[in-house]
Design a protein around this motif. Structure first.
Motif, PDB file in Angstrom:
ATOM      1  N   ASN A 124     130.147  24.201  44.499  1.00 15.65           N
ATOM      2  CA  ASN A 124     130.231  22.976  43.710  1.00 15.65           C
ATOM      3  C   ASN A 124     129.527  21.808  44.421  1.00 15.65           C
ATOM      4  O   ASN A 124     128.836  20.999  43.777  1.00 15.65           O
ATOM      5  N   ALA A 125     129.716  21.745  45.724  1.00 12.88           N
ATOM      6  CA  ALA A 125     129.080  20.670  46.501  1.00 12.88           C
ATOM      7  C   ALA A 125     127.563  20.811  46.459  1.00 12.88           C
ATOM      8  O   ALA A 125     126.827  19.824  46.340  1.00 12.88           O
ATOM      9  N   ASN A 126     127.072  22.046  46.558  1.00 10.11           N
ATOM     10  CA  ASN A 126     125.626  22.278  46.483  1.00 10.11           C
ATOM     11  C   ASN A 126     125.076  21.896  45.114  1.00 10.11           C
ATOM     12  O   ASN A 126     123.968  21.357  44.999  1.00 10.11           O
ATOM     13  N   GLN A 127     125.864  22.178  44.051  1.00 11.32           N
ATOM     14  CA  GLN A 127     125.417  21.828  42.698  1.00 11.32           C
ATOM     15  C   GLN A 127     125.345  20.309  42.538  1.00 11.32           C
ATOM     16  O   GLN A 127     124.391  19.778  41.953  1.00 11.32           O
ATOM     17  N   ASP A 128     126.337  19.597  43.096  1.00 10.07           N
ATOM     18  CA  ASP A 128     126.322  18.133  43.037  1.00 10.07           C
ATOM     19  C   ASP A 128     125.105  17.570  43.774  1.00 10.07           C
ATOM     20  O   ASP A 128     124.476  16.610  43.322  1.00 10.07           O
ATOM     21  N   ALA A 130     122.238  19.164  44.239  1.00  7.57           N
ATOM     22  CA  ALA A 130     121.057  19.494  43.450  1.00  7.57           C
ATOM     23  C   ALA A 130     120.896  18.530  42.277  1.00  7.57           C
ATOM     24  O   ALA A 130     119.782  18.078  41.965  1.00  7.57           O
ATOM     25  N   ASP A 131     122.009  18.202  41.625  1.00  5.70           N
ATOM     26  CA  ASP A 131     121.962  17.267  40.504  1.00  5.70           C
ATOM     27  C   ASP A 131     121.474  15.893  40.959  1.00  5.70           C
ATOM     28  O   ASP A 131     120.676  15.240  40.263  1.00  5.70           O
ATOM     29  N   ALA A 132     121.968  15.457  42.114  1.00  6.57           N
ATOM     30  CA  ALA A 132     121.556  14.150  42.636  1.00  6.57           C
ATOM     31  C   ALA A 132     120.074  14.135  42.979  1.00  6.57           C
ATOM     32  O   ALA A 132     119.374  13.132  42.759  1.00  6.57           O
ATOM     33  N   LYS A 133     119.583  15.240  43.528  1.00  5.91           N
ATOM     34  CA  LYS A 133     118.148  15.332  43.857  1.00  5.91           C
ATOM     35  C   LYS A 133     117.304  15.306  42.580  1.00  5.91           C
ATOM     36  O   LYS A 133     116.234  14.673  42.526  1.00  5.91           O
ATOM     37  N   THR A 134     117.745  16.043  41.545  1.00  2.00           N
ATOM     38  CA  THR A 134     117.009  16.074  40.278  1.00  2.00           C
ATOM     39  C   THR A 134     116.943  14.680  39.665  1.00  2.00           C
ATOM     40  O   THR A 134     115.886  14.230  39.193  1.00  2.00           O
ATOM     41  N   ILE A 158     117.889   3.876  41.337  1.00  2.00           N
ATOM     42  CA  ILE A 158     117.500   4.769  42.463  1.00  2.00           C
ATOM     43  C   ILE A 158     118.388   4.515  43.668  1.00  2.00           C
ATOM     44  O   ILE A 158     118.865   5.445  44.339  1.00  2.00           O
ATOM     45  N   GLU A 159     118.640   3.249  43.960  1.00  2.00           N
ATOM     46  CA  GLU A 159     119.480   2.911  45.118  1.00  2.00           C
ATOM     47  C   GLU A 159     120.902   3.415  44.920  1.00  2.00           C
ATOM     48  O   GLU A 159     121.538   3.925  45.850  1.00  2.00           O
ATOM     49  N   THR A 160     121.406   3.271  43.672  1.00  2.00           N
ATOM     50  CA  THR A 160     122.754   3.784  43.387  1.00  2.00           C
ATOM     51  C   THR A 160     122.801   5.293  43.542  1.00  2.00           C
ATOM     52  O   THR A 160     123.751   5.868  44.102  1.00  2.00           O
ATOM     53  N   ASN A 161     121.772   5.959  43.080  1.00  2.00           N
ATOM     54  CA  ASN A 161     121.724   7.434  43.187  1.00  2.00           C
ATOM     55  C   ASN A 161     121.581   7.885  44.640  1.00  2.00           C
ATOM     56  O   ASN A 161     122.042   8.969  45.018  1.00  2.00           O
ATOM     57  N   ASN A 162     120.937   7.043  45.479  1.00  2.00           N
ATOM     58  CA  ASN A 162     120.805   7.382  46.908  1.00  2.00           C
ATOM     59  C   ASN A 162     122.173   7.509  47.561  1.00  2.00           C
ATOM     60  O   ASN A 162     122.404   8.365  48.425  1.00  2.00           O
ATOM     61  N   GLU A 163     123.094   6.629  47.155  1.00  2.00           N
ATOM     62  CA  GLU A 163     124.451   6.720  47.690  1.00  2.00           C
ATOM     63  C   GLU A 163     125.110   8.021  47.251  1.00  2.00           C
ATOM     64  O   GLU A 163     125.833   8.669  48.010  1.00  2.00           O
ATOM     65  N   SER A 164     124.825   8.430  46.008  1.00  2.00           N
ATOM     66  CA  SER A 164     125.364   9.706  45.525  1.00  2.00           C
ATOM     67  C   SER A 164     124.771  10.872  46.300  1.00  2.00           C
ATOM     68  O   SER A 164     125.458  11.855  46.607  1.00  2.00           O
ATOM     69  N   LEU A 165     123.486  10.755  46.638  1.00  2.05           N
ATOM     70  CA  LEU A 165     122.834  11.792  47.449  1.00  2.05           C
ATOM     71  C   LEU A 165     123.510  11.927  48.815  1.00  2.05           C
ATOM     72  O   LEU A 165     123.779  13.040  49.280  1.00  2.05           O
TER      73      LEU A 165
END
Length: 363
Positions: A124-128, A130-134, A158-165
């Motif tokens: 599940n962590a790997n899928q999360d 991968a989703d963040a990278k996509t 993009i900056e918000t998604n970086n935190e998710s990454l």
């Protein structure tokens, strides 16, 4: 009659010349005495020199000592793997125990379930991640397709998604560790089920020299690993306590040689050492790290250089001294403090300067 006057004239001239000579001789005597007195004053000087060092006794000890005691929780001691005086590297086996196993209570089903649960969490962590990278790729692609006005909003996304990454990446690492631990627990339990005994070993935490208590295995500690690096342990009395600070430079001399080392004070204990029955003075322990290692066990003297120069009270008046320069005395202002009845010059003089021993003698 003429001869009479001539004779008296000669006598008068002789007496005048004698008078002048007497004045010259008398003046010379006074001048000589004054010069002699000044010379005496010139010699009543003090040459500024360093104060004697404060000296403390110390003993060289290992910088670090690891103690290993008998540990019955590991089983029965079956072997001491090092001998006294042996050089040991970090990670070397130093003790071996044999543990008798009780496998009745091992639940392999629970351990297997723990592996499956950890694997699911890891996936599940790997899928999360991968989703963040996509999403990051999509946002960056969109960034270059829109106009300048819309780019600000996309850049914020993009900056918000970086935190998710970052969060997803940390979660993958954490779940990977949990999965590895679950697998390790299962493997260990699986091995225990097939065994009636287990060998446990104790490894050296650090490199050093082994000191083994072979005669008494119940002694504490059973093994000591002492580091090759050394420190010096010394004591200072309550009267000198304020004279040292951490980081202060010192010199060190073993009492069995003329060799000289240098070092720094690394620690000063605030807890006094227990007093002996024959002493009313309180002592504290302090430590010195030498610049190079000294033989463990050596007794040493620690020299603490004093700041400032001692001068007699007669040499100073209103924070001024008479400093000799080019055979003359110049009034010079100095900064001083009084310690135990002694005048210590902190600033204004240097080693080798000469000052008058009695300030008021020099006018």
């Amino acid at each position: 009659m003429k001869n009479f006057y001539d004779t008296h004239k000669v006598i008068a001239i002789f007496m005048f010349i004698s008078f002048i000579l007497s004045i010259i001789v008398f003046s010379s005597i006074i001048l000589f005495n004054l010069q002699s007195e000044n010379k005496e004053k010139e010699y009543s000087t003090i040459v500024i020199d360093d104060q004697p060092d404060d000296i403390f006794k110390g003993i060289v000890s290992p910088e670090k000592t690891d103690n290993y005691v008998l540990d019955s929780s590991l089983g029965e001691l079956s072997e001491i793997n090092v001998v006294n005086g042996q050089e040991v590297n970090q990670g070397d086996t130093i003790l071996t125990y044999t543990e008798m196993l009780d496998n009745v209570n091992i639940d392999m089903t629970s351990l297997s379930f723990a592996i499956e649960s950890a694997k699911q969490n890891f996936d599940n962590a790997n899928q999360d991640l991968a989703d963040a990278k996509t999403k990051d790729s999509e946002l960056r692609s969109e960034f270059y397709k829109v106009n300048e006005d819309e780019r600000s909003e996309i850049n914020s996304k993009i900056e918000t998604n970086n935190e998710s990454l970052k969060t997803a990446f940390r979660a993958v690492q954490s779940e990977k560790l949990a999965l590895d631990q679950a697998n390790a627990n299962f493997t260990e339990a699986e091995a225990k089920v097939s065994q009636t005994s287990k060998v446990n070993v104790v490894k050296a935490k650090n490199s050093g020299i082994a000191i083994v208590s072979e005669e008494n295995k119940d002694a504490a500690p059973l093994i000591q690993i002492v580091s090759p690096n050394t420190k010096i342990i010394a004591q200072i009395s309550e009267f000198d306590f304020e004279r040292i600070v951490v980081g202060q430079k010192v010199s060190v001399e073993p009492i069995n040689s003329n060799q000289k080392y240098f070092g720094k004070v690394t620690n000063i204990s605030s807890v006094p050492i227990a007093k002996t029955a024959d002493s009313n003075t309180t002592y504290y322990e302090f430590m010195v790290k030498p610049d190079s290692n000294i033989q463990n066990g050596f007794n040493v003297q620690i020299h603490l250089k004093k700041n400032g120069y001692i001068i007699p009270k007669t040499a100073i008046l209103n924070n001024q001294v008479k400093l000799e320069k080019n055979s003359e005395y110049v009034t010079t202002t100095v900064q001083t403090e009084e310690v135990n009845g002694k005048i210590i010059v902190k600033e204004g003089l240097k080693k080798g300067d000469k000052i008058a021993e009695n300030f008021e003698d020099i006018k």
